[in-house]
Design a protein around this motif. Structure first.
Motif, PDB file in Angstrom:
ATOM      1  N   SER A  65       0.769  -1.052   0.197  1.00 36.84           N
ATOM      2  CA  SER A  65       0.046   0.014   0.178  1.00 36.84           C
ATOM      3  C   SER A  65       0.947   1.291  -0.138  1.00 36.84           C
ATOM      4  O   SER A  65       1.773   1.364   0.865  1.00 36.84           O
ATOM      5  CB  SER A  65      -0.875  -0.035   1.303  1.00 36.84           C
ATOM      6  OG  SER A  65      -1.181   1.221   1.299  1.00 36.84           O
ATOM      7  N   ASN A 102      -2.830   1.843  -4.369  1.00 35.31           N
ATOM      8  CA  ASN A 102      -2.507   3.230  -3.414  1.00 35.31           C
ATOM      9  C   ASN A 102      -3.317   2.986  -2.086  1.00 35.31           C
ATOM     10  O   ASN A 102      -3.963   2.065  -1.872  1.00 35.31           O
ATOM     11  CB  ASN A 102      -3.576   3.989  -4.365  1.00 35.31           C
ATOM     12  CG  ASN A 102      -4.048   5.472  -3.691  1.00 35.31           C
ATOM     13  OD1 ASN A 102      -4.845   5.517  -2.754  1.00 35.31           O
ATOM     14  ND2 ASN A 102      -3.499   6.466  -3.670  1.00 35.31           N
ATOM     15  N   ALA A 105      -6.908   3.326  -1.344  1.00 33.33           N
ATOM     16  CA  ALA A 105      -7.350   2.206  -2.132  1.00 33.33           C
ATOM     17  C   ALA A 105      -7.131   0.920  -1.116  1.00 33.33           C
ATOM     18  O   ALA A 105      -8.298   0.176  -1.005  1.00 33.33           O
ATOM     19  CB  ALA A 105      -6.835   1.673  -3.533  1.00 33.33           C
ATOM     20  N   ALA A 148     -10.500   7.540  -1.541  1.00 31.24           N
ATOM     21  CA  ALA A 148     -10.685   6.191  -2.217  1.00 31.24           C
ATOM     22  C   ALA A 148     -12.241   6.238  -2.278  1.00 31.24           C
ATOM     23  O   ALA A 148     -13.001   6.723  -1.499  1.00 31.24           O
ATOM     24  CB  ALA A 148     -10.138   5.082  -1.709  1.00 31.24           C
ATOM     25  N   GLY A 167      -8.889   3.859  -6.017  1.00 29.23           N
ATOM     26  CA  GLY A 167      -8.132   4.950  -5.459  1.00 29.23           C
ATOM     27  C   GLY A 167      -7.949   6.194  -6.254  1.00 29.23           C
ATOM     28  O   GLY A 167      -8.399   6.111  -7.383  1.00 29.23           O
TER      29      GLY A 167
END
Length: 331
Positions: A65, A102, A105, A148, A167
């Motif tokens: 991430s 992301n 996300a 997101a 995202g």
């Protein structure tokens, strides 16, 4: 059973944890290790530090991430100087399989899998769960502002295609002032930035400009203080000006949360991130909910929309592992 390394890289911290995905999709994670990004010259050196702490070997799979835009040949972080080249992950890290999403996300993936007891109400009808279908807006202030959205079709989340995560870089949209104090904050920021984005006002470091703007409005002299000092003084109540800055931050957070909900056609909103969790009691006592609802002709719709805060301790790490499991299903 698939073993992997889950990684959550933000502007200030990089978190690592060993994770396991069971055949039924259940995900278990060990306690995370948190490293300061400023203590490591690159992601690879931070990875090696975690590897050394983990006994010298790591699983050949990684779920990442990252606080930045993904999908290109080079990933550059918004708020730290590291770069990652996905094509070199196997060579540099020894990971034959990887997933990169992301950071927000990843949080949205965590929201998809979180249990009802892992949310608390911030606004909207109390005790109403997030709708099982439609769009859930996910936002969170930290070193920057993550945004997101999660779309669900109402089927069980274990069914393929039942939900989708997107995202965004919503934290870089323009800041819209709503009153004279917001105008003053914007004017102060414009002296340093040609364009003032939302995360210049709604993020952890932004509390410094909010605090100094309020001090200037009251013609107070003040010593420069770090964001951590202002957050501590404001949330503890030991400094009334710092407390006013924190309350103003909560107002702006409510405003932008409502803006994103409208823009995304959301039926619910989730606030995430360590900062949001730390100040959850302050948010509840602030004007957050009033600002969220204050959308003119849409006020009634906003008042009926559930707004939650996710309490999962590591949604970025957990969500990265969820994303990996979706991209690399077990045979």
């Amino acid at each position: 059973m698939t073993e992997l390394v889950a990684v959550d890289i933000g502007g200030t911290h990089a978190r690592f944890a060993l994770a396991r995905v069971a055949a039924d999709g259940t995900i278990a994670m060990d306690q995370p290790t948190t490293l300061h990004t400023s203590d490591h010259a690159s992601f690879q050196t931070a990875w090696e530090a975690f590897r050394d702490r983990s006994g010298g070997t790591l699983p050949p799979a990684v779920a990442m991430s990252v606080a930045g835009t993904v999908g290109g040949e080079v990933i550059r972080f918004t708020n730290n100087p590291w770069i990652i080249r996905p094509a070199l992950i196997e060579e540099k890290l020894g990971a034959r399989r990887h997933t990169i999403v992301n950071d927000f996300a990843a949080v949205a993936y965590a929201v998809a899998r979180a249990e009802p007891h892992e949310f608390i109400d911030l606004a909207g009808p109390p005790g109403i769960p997030l709708p099982p279908s439609g769009t859930i807006c996910v936002i969170g202030p930290g070193t920057g502002l993550g945004v997101a959205h999660l779309w669900r079709d109402g089927r069980p989340i274990t069914e393929p295609g039942s939900y989708h995560v997107q995202g965004t870089e919503g934290g870089h949209t323009d800041f819209a002032p709503l009153d004279q104090i917001d105008d003053a904050i914007l004017a102060r920021l414009r002296k340093r930035h040609n364009r003032v984005s939302v995360e210049r006002v709604v993020s952890g470091p932004a509390i410094v400009d909010i605090y100094e703007t309020l001090a200037a409005l009251e013609h107070r002299t003040f010593a420069q203080r770090s964001d951590v000092e202002i957050w501590t003084a404001g949330t503890s109540g030991e400094d009334s000006l710092a407390a006013a800055a924190v309350d103003r931050f909560c107002l702006s957070l409510g405003s932008v949360a409502g803006d994103y909900a409208l823009a995304q056609g959301a039926c619910g909103v989730v606030v995430a991130g360590g900062l949001g969790y730390r100040i959850r009691e302050t948010i509840l006592k602030s004007g957050f909910a009033d600002r969220f609802r204050a959308k003119g002709r849409f006020s009634n719709i906003m008042a009926a929309m559930p707004v939650k805060l996710i309490t999962h301790p590591q949604p970025g790490l957990f969500g990265a592992a969820v994303a990996f499991a979706r991209e690399h299903p077990q045979q």
